[in-house]
Design a protein around this motif. Structure first.
Motif, PDB file in Angstrom:
ATOM      1  N   ILE A  27      36.779  41.202  45.831  1.00 41.76           N
ATOM      2  CA  ILE A  27      37.608  41.308  47.036  1.00 41.76           C
ATOM      3  C   ILE A  27      38.308  39.983  47.299  1.00 41.76           C
ATOM      4  O   ILE A  27      39.520  39.948  47.537  1.00 41.76           O
ATOM      5  CB  ILE A  27      36.756  41.731  48.253  1.00 41.76           C
ATOM      6  N   ASN A  28      37.559  38.893  47.241  1.00 40.74           N
ATOM      7  CA  ASN A  28      38.157  37.580  47.499  1.00 40.74           C
ATOM      8  C   ASN A  28      39.242  37.244  46.480  1.00 40.74           C
ATOM      9  O   ASN A  28      40.266  36.651  46.824  1.00 40.74           O
ATOM     10  CB  ASN A  28      37.082  36.495  47.526  1.00 40.74           C
ATOM     11  N   PHE A  29      39.019  37.632  45.232  1.00 35.42           N
ATOM     12  CA  PHE A  29      40.034  37.399  44.200  1.00 35.42           C
ATOM     13  C   PHE A  29      41.312  38.175  44.532  1.00 35.42           C
ATOM     14  O   PHE A  29      42.411  37.609  44.504  1.00 35.42           O
ATOM     15  CB  PHE A  29      39.499  37.802  42.823  1.00 35.42           C
ATOM     16  N   PHE A  43      44.760  49.672  32.664  1.00 36.61           N
ATOM     17  CA  PHE A  43      46.111  49.118  32.620  1.00 36.61           C
ATOM     18  C   PHE A  43      46.193  47.828  33.434  1.00 36.61           C
ATOM     19  O   PHE A  43      46.743  46.817  32.973  1.00 36.61           O
ATOM     20  CB  PHE A  43      47.118  50.147  33.148  1.00 36.61           C
ATOM     21  N   LEU A  44      45.668  47.837  34.656  1.00 38.35           N
ATOM     22  CA  LEU A  44      45.695  46.643  35.509  1.00 38.35           C
ATOM     23  C   LEU A  44      44.926  45.494  34.879  1.00 38.35           C
ATOM     24  O   LEU A  44      45.363  44.343  34.918  1.00 38.35           O
ATOM     25  CB  LEU A  44      45.115  46.966  36.892  1.00 38.35           C
ATOM     26  N   ALA A  85      37.628  43.836  39.649  1.00 42.51           N
ATOM     27  CA  ALA A  85      38.833  43.634  40.462  1.00 42.51           C
ATOM     28  C   ALA A  85      39.891  44.676  40.098  1.00 42.51           C
ATOM     29  O   ALA A  85      40.576  45.212  40.981  1.00 42.51           O
ATOM     30  CB  ALA A  85      39.374  42.226  40.280  1.00 42.51           C
ATOM     31  N   ALA A  86      40.032  44.984  38.817  1.00 43.03           N
ATOM     32  CA  ALA A  86      40.991  46.004  38.385  1.00 43.03           C
ATOM     33  C   ALA A  86      40.598  47.376  38.934  1.00 43.03           C
ATOM     34  O   ALA A  86      41.450  48.128  39.416  1.00 43.03           O
ATOM     35  CB  ALA A  86      41.064  46.046  36.862  1.00 43.03           C
ATOM     36  N   LYS A 111      45.667  40.889  33.612  1.00 49.01           N
ATOM     37  CA  LYS A 111      44.508  40.048  33.264  1.00 49.01           C
ATOM     38  C   LYS A 111      43.498  39.965  34.412  1.00 49.01           C
ATOM     39  O   LYS A 111      42.927  38.912  34.679  1.00 49.01           O
ATOM     40  CB  LYS A 111      44.945  38.632  32.856  1.00 49.01           C
ATOM     41  N   LEU A 112      43.280  41.090  35.083  1.00 46.75           N
ATOM     42  CA  LEU A 112      42.310  41.145  36.171  1.00 46.75           C
ATOM     43  C   LEU A 112      40.912  41.327  35.601  1.00 46.75           C
ATOM     44  O   LEU A 112      40.735  42.028  34.594  1.00 46.75           O
ATOM     45  CB  LEU A 112      42.614  42.317  37.112  1.00 46.75           C
TER      46      LEU A 112
END
Length: 164
Positions: free
Chosen positions: A66-68, A19-20, A30-31, A25-26
């Motif tokens: 993580i940085n994102f 869903f994330l 990252a999602a 748009k991850l």
């Protein structure tokens, strides 16, 4: 991926991370990282090494994710007095960040919908799909939603102030 309550939340984790990824748009990792933080993070957070163990990915991939998430304010890190390590956790303003995103999106939708309506009215180019009454109903809904979001953000901010 390992979680504290692996068997209980594996399906929830998979569905929520998808869903994330789709909604916001991850990137996939990252999602997953954000979903993990929502489901498992507490005030203490996780070290980079703990997250590496959970996700079993390269250091570079995890670091990029993580940085994102740090850059879009979905995660934060803390430094503990007795440790040189950074501890990553869900941003304490997670809910307001999400609601602010929706509020801004709806605000922009209102601006552009008004401009489009005005353009179509001025050029006498309204159609069945762009009937002025339909546009007005849509704008009324957006205005109510924006007002409700603002009220919700204020309630959450009040609770967060009480908790600090």
């Amino acid at each position: 991926m390992k979680t504290k309550n692996h068997e209980n939340n594996a399906d929830l984790f998979c569905c929520f991370s998808a869903f994330l990824e789709q909604t916001y748009k991850l990137p996939p990792l990252a999602a997953k990282l954000q979903a993990y933080m929502v489901l498992e993070s507490d005030d203490e957070g996780f070290t980079f090494e703990e997250l590496l163990e959970v996700f079993n990915v390269s250091k570079s991939s995890l670091s990029n994710s993580i940085n994102f998430l740090l850059s879009i304010n979905q995660m934060e890190y803390i430094n503990k007095i007795n440790s040189r390590k950074r501890y990553f956790r869900l941003n304490l303003n997670y809910f307001t960040e999400k609601l602010d995103f929706l509020y801004e999106m709806i605000s922009q939708e209102i601006v552009f919908t008004n401009k489009i309506r005005d353009y179509k009215v001025c050029n006498d180019s309204l159609s069945k799909n762009h009937d002025e009454r339909l546009i007005d109903i849509y704008l009324e809904h957006l205005d109510k939603t924006k007002k409700t979001l603002n009220e919700t953000i204020n309630k959450i901010n009040k609770i967060q102030l009480e908790n600090n």
